[in-house]
Design a protein around this motif. Structure first.
Motif, PDB file in Angstrom:
ATOM      1  N   ARG A   3       0.833  -1.202   0.000  1.00 34.29           N
ATOM      2  CA  ARG A   3       0.000   0.000   0.000  1.00 34.29           C
ATOM      3  C   ARG A   3       0.869   1.255   0.000  1.00 34.29           C
ATOM      4  NH1 ARG A   3      -4.917   1.513   4.106  1.00 34.29           N
ATOM      5  NH2 ARG A   3      -5.675   3.197   2.805  1.00 34.29           N
ATOM      6  N   ILE A   4       1.926   1.244   0.756  1.00 36.12           N
ATOM      7  CA  ILE A   4       2.859   2.382   0.804  1.00 36.12           C
ATOM      8  C   ILE A   4       3.515   2.571  -0.557  1.00 36.12           C
ATOM      9  CG2 ILE A   4       5.008   3.226   1.818  1.00 36.12           C
ATOM     10  CD1 ILE A   4       4.130   1.882   4.441  1.00 36.12           C
ATOM     11  N   VAL A   5       3.892   1.488  -1.189  1.00 31.70           N
ATOM     12  CA  VAL A   5       4.516   1.554  -2.506  1.00 31.70           C
ATOM     13  C   VAL A   5       3.544   2.161  -3.516  1.00 31.70           C
ATOM     14  CG1 VAL A   5       5.446   0.167  -4.405  1.00 31.70           C
ATOM     15  CG2 VAL A   5       6.117  -0.335  -2.054  1.00 31.70           C
ATOM     16  N   ARG A   6       2.288   1.756  -3.431  1.00 29.98           N
ATOM     17  CA  ARG A   6       1.283   2.314  -4.349  1.00 29.98           C
ATOM     18  C   ARG A   6       1.088   3.811  -4.118  1.00 29.98           C
ATOM     19  NH1 ARG A   6      -3.387  -1.969  -3.531  1.00 29.98           N
ATOM     20  NH2 ARG A   6      -2.080  -3.765  -3.812  1.00 29.98           N
ATOM     21  N   ILE A   7       1.057   4.217  -2.865  1.00 31.00           N
ATOM     22  CA  ILE A   7       0.892   5.644  -2.546  1.00 31.00           C
ATOM     23  C   ILE A   7       2.076   6.445  -3.075  1.00 31.00           C
ATOM     24  CG2 ILE A   7       0.801   7.328  -0.655  1.00 31.00           C
ATOM     25  CD1 ILE A   7      -0.859   5.221   0.905  1.00 31.00           C
ATOM     26  N   VAL A   8       3.279   5.931  -2.845  1.00 28.74           N
ATOM     27  CA  VAL A   8       4.480   6.608  -3.346  1.00 28.74           C
ATOM     28  C   VAL A   8       4.471   6.644  -4.872  1.00 28.74           C
ATOM     29  CG1 VAL A   8       7.001   6.473  -3.498  1.00 28.74           C
ATOM     30  CG2 VAL A   8       5.870   6.135  -1.288  1.00 28.74           C
ATOM     31  N   ALA A   9       4.115   5.544  -5.493  1.00 33.69           N
ATOM     32  CA  ALA A   9       4.062   5.496  -6.960  1.00 33.69           C
ATOM     33  C   ALA A   9       3.022   6.472  -7.496  1.00 33.69           C
ATOM     34  CB  ALA A   9       3.760   4.075  -7.429  1.00 33.69           C
ATOM     35  N   PHE A  10       1.876   6.540  -6.834  1.00 30.07           N
ATOM     36  CA  PHE A  10       0.844   7.488  -7.252  1.00 30.07           C
ATOM     37  C   PHE A  10       1.357   8.924  -7.118  1.00 30.07           C
ATOM     38  CE2 PHE A  10      -2.698  10.318  -6.207  1.00 30.07           C
ATOM     39  CZ  PHE A  10      -3.460  10.182  -7.363  1.00 30.07           C
ATOM     40  N   GLY A  11       2.008   9.225  -6.006  1.00 31.28           N
ATOM     41  CA  GLY A  11       2.564  10.576  -5.794  1.00 31.28           C
ATOM     42  C   GLY A  11       3.602  10.927  -6.842  1.00 31.28           C
ATOM     43  N   CYS A  12       4.465   9.987  -7.151  1.00 30.19           N
ATOM     44  CA  CYS A  12       5.482  10.232  -8.186  1.00 30.19           C
ATOM     45  C   CYS A  12       4.839  10.421  -9.554  1.00 30.19           C
ATOM     46  CB  CYS A  12       6.484   9.074  -8.228  1.00 30.19           C
ATOM     47  SG  CYS A  12       7.573   9.008  -6.803  1.00 30.19           S
ATOM     48  N   GLY A  13       3.826   9.605  -9.839  1.00 33.58           N
ATOM     49  CA  GLY A  13       3.118   9.748 -11.116  1.00 33.58           C
ATOM     50  C   GLY A  13       2.412  11.080 -11.218  1.00 33.58           C
ATOM     51  N   LEU A  14       1.802  11.521 -10.121  1.00 28.11           N
ATOM     52  CA  LEU A  14       1.122  12.807 -10.099  1.00 28.11           C
ATOM     53  C   LEU A  14       2.115  13.954 -10.325  1.00 28.11           C
ATOM     54  CD1 LEU A  14      -1.574  14.260  -9.654  1.00 28.11           C
ATOM     55  CD2 LEU A  14      -1.042  14.289  -7.204  1.00 28.11           C
ATOM     56  N   CYS A  15       3.247  13.894  -9.633  1.00 31.27           N
ATOM     57  CA  CYS A  15       4.284  14.927  -9.828  1.00 31.27           C
ATOM     58  C   CYS A  15       4.807  14.916 -11.258  1.00 31.27           C
ATOM     59  CB  CYS A  15       5.433  14.711  -8.840  1.00 31.27           C
ATOM     60  SG  CYS A  15       5.026  15.138  -7.149  1.00 31.27           S
ATOM     61  N   GLY A  16       5.040  13.719 -11.782  1.00 32.84           N
ATOM     62  CA  GLY A  16       5.513  13.611 -13.161  1.00 32.84           C
ATOM     63  C   GLY A  16       4.514  14.188 -14.150  1.00 32.84           C
ATOM     64  N   GLY A  17       3.234  13.931 -13.909  1.00 32.98           N
ATOM     65  CA  GLY A  17       2.190  14.475 -14.787  1.00 32.98           C
ATOM     66  C   GLY A  17       2.137  15.987 -14.744  1.00 32.98           C
ATOM     67  N   ILE A  18       2.271  16.540 -13.554  1.00 29.18           N
ATOM     68  CA  ILE A  18       2.273  18.004 -13.419  1.00 29.18           C
ATOM     69  C   ILE A  18       3.463  18.602 -14.140  1.00 29.18           C
ATOM     70  CG2 ILE A  18       2.534  19.886 -11.753  1.00 29.18           C
ATOM     71  CD1 ILE A  18       0.832  18.166  -9.807  1.00 29.18           C
ATOM     72  N   ILE A  19       4.622  18.010 -13.928  1.00 29.86           N
ATOM     73  CA  ILE A  19       5.836  18.529 -14.588  1.00 29.86           C
ATOM     74  C   ILE A  19       5.714  18.396 -16.100  1.00 29.86           C
ATOM     75  CG2 ILE A  19       8.310  18.104 -14.932  1.00 29.86           C
ATOM     76  CD1 ILE A  19       8.414  17.421 -11.904  1.00 29.86           C
ATOM     77  N   ALA A  20       5.212  17.257 -16.572  1.00 29.29           N
ATOM     78  CA  ALA A  20       5.089  17.046 -18.017  1.00 29.29           C
ATOM     79  C   ALA A  20       4.098  18.009 -18.648  1.00 29.29           C
ATOM     80  CB  ALA A  20       4.682  15.599 -18.305  1.00 29.29           C
ATOM     81  N   SER A  21       3.051  18.377 -17.906  1.00 21.70           N
ATOM     82  CA  SER A  21       2.052  19.260 -18.496  1.00 21.70           C
ATOM     83  C   SER A  21       2.400  20.741 -18.331  1.00 21.70           C
ATOM     84  CB  SER A  21       0.678  18.980 -17.885  1.00 21.70           C
ATOM     85  OG  SER A  21       0.649  19.364 -16.517  1.00 21.70           O
ATOM     86  N   GLN A  22       3.005  21.116 -17.229  1.00 20.81           N
ATOM     87  CA  GLN A  22       3.266  22.525 -16.960  1.00 20.81           C
ATOM     88  C   GLN A  22       4.714  22.935 -17.213  1.00 20.81           C
ATOM     89  OE1 GLN A  22       0.772  24.776 -16.181  1.00 20.81           O
ATOM     90  NE2 GLN A  22      -0.416  22.970 -16.755  1.00 20.81           N
ATOM     91  N   GLY A  23       5.627  21.996 -17.204  1.00 25.52           N
ATOM     92  CA  GLY A  23       7.045  22.306 -17.382  1.00 25.52           C
ATOM     93  C   GLY A  23       7.360  23.045 -18.672  1.00 25.52           C
ATOM     94  N   PRO A  24       6.894  22.552 -19.824  1.00 25.09           N
ATOM     95  CA  PRO A  24       7.193  23.256 -21.071  1.00 25.09           C
ATOM     96  C   PRO A  24       6.631  24.683 -21.121  1.00 25.09           C
ATOM     97  CG  PRO A  24       6.582  20.999 -21.546  1.00 25.09           C
ATOM     98  CD  PRO A  24       6.303  21.237 -20.078  1.00 25.09           C
ATOM     99  N   GLU A  25       5.447  24.903 -20.564  1.00 22.96           N
ATOM    100  CA  GLU A  25       4.872  26.255 -20.538  1.00 22.96           C
ATOM    101  C   GLU A  25       5.678  27.172 -19.628  1.00 22.96           C
ATOM    102  OE1 GLU A  25       2.750  29.634 -21.146  1.00 22.96           O
ATOM    103  OE2 GLU A  25       2.736  27.809 -22.335  1.00 22.96           O
ATOM    104  N   TYR A  26       6.077  26.649 -18.481  1.00 19.73           N
ATOM    105  CA  TYR A  26       6.909  27.422 -17.561  1.00 19.73           C
ATOM    106  C   TYR A  26       8.231  27.787 -18.239  1.00 19.73           C
ATOM    107  CZ  TYR A  26       9.237  28.770 -13.218  1.00 19.73           C
ATOM    108  OH  TYR A  26       9.911  29.459 -12.250  1.00 19.73           O
ATOM    109  N   ALA A  27       8.812  26.819 -18.942  1.00 28.19           N
ATOM    110  CA  ALA A  27      10.073  27.068 -19.651  1.00 28.19           C
ATOM    111  C   ALA A  27       9.890  28.119 -20.741  1.00 28.19           C
ATOM    112  CB  ALA A  27      10.622  25.767 -20.245  1.00 28.19           C
ATOM    113  N   GLN A  28       8.741  28.113 -21.416  1.00 28.07           N
ATOM    114  CA  GLN A  28       8.463  29.113 -22.445  1.00 28.07           C
ATOM    115  C   GLN A  28       8.414  30.510 -21.827  1.00 28.07           C
ATOM    116  OE1 GLN A  28       8.293  29.259 -25.678  1.00 28.07           O
ATOM    117  NE2 GLN A  28       7.509  31.330 -25.786  1.00 28.07           N
TER     118      GLN A  28
END
Length: 126
Positions: A3-28
């Motif tokens: 369960r802890i592994v799933r929570i950590v994986a979900f958190g990492c996936g969520l952070c990765g999704g945010i970075i992937a969606s907002q990172g290029p715009e922030y860089a622009q």
């Protein structure tokens, strides 16, 4: 434990999704502000060079003259102008490197080598 592994994986996936969606715009937005900072520094240095030339100096000799002045205020102005010249050179190199990189590489370059003042300004408006 799983369960802890799933929570950590979900958190990492969520952070990765945010970075992937907002990172290029922030860089622009960062690149746009970077260009503005470069333009402003060029104007400051151009004015300084014109003043130096009118006094029979080069930019470098005027900076040395200011920095070697016994008046602390004048000496600090020479150090500040030297810092402006160095910052302009670094920003121009950084911008050129970013322009040659792809969208996600730009995010990495910005995070690794970005100008903190420009990044903070973008963050405040982002």
């Amino acid at each position: 434990m799983s369960r802890i592994v799933r929570i950590v994986a979900f958190g990492c996936g969520l952070c990765g999704g945010i970075i992937a969606s907002q990172g290029p715009e922030y860089a622009q937005q960062y690149r746009q502000r970077l260009g503005g900072a470069i333009d402003e520094l060029r104007q400051v240095i151009t004015r300084f060079e014109a003043d130096a030339q009118a006094s029979g100096e080069t930019r470098e000799s005027a900076i040395v003259r200011l920095r070697s002045n016994t008046d602390d205020f004048v000496s600090r102005q020479g150090a500040a102008m030297q810092a402006n010249v160095e910052r302009l050179r670094n920003l121009e190199i950084h911008r050129e490197t970013m322009m040659q990189a792809g969208p996600f590489a730009r995010v990495a370059l910005m995070a690794r080598d970005g100008d903190r003042d420009v990044m903070e300004a973008v963050y405040r408006d982002f």
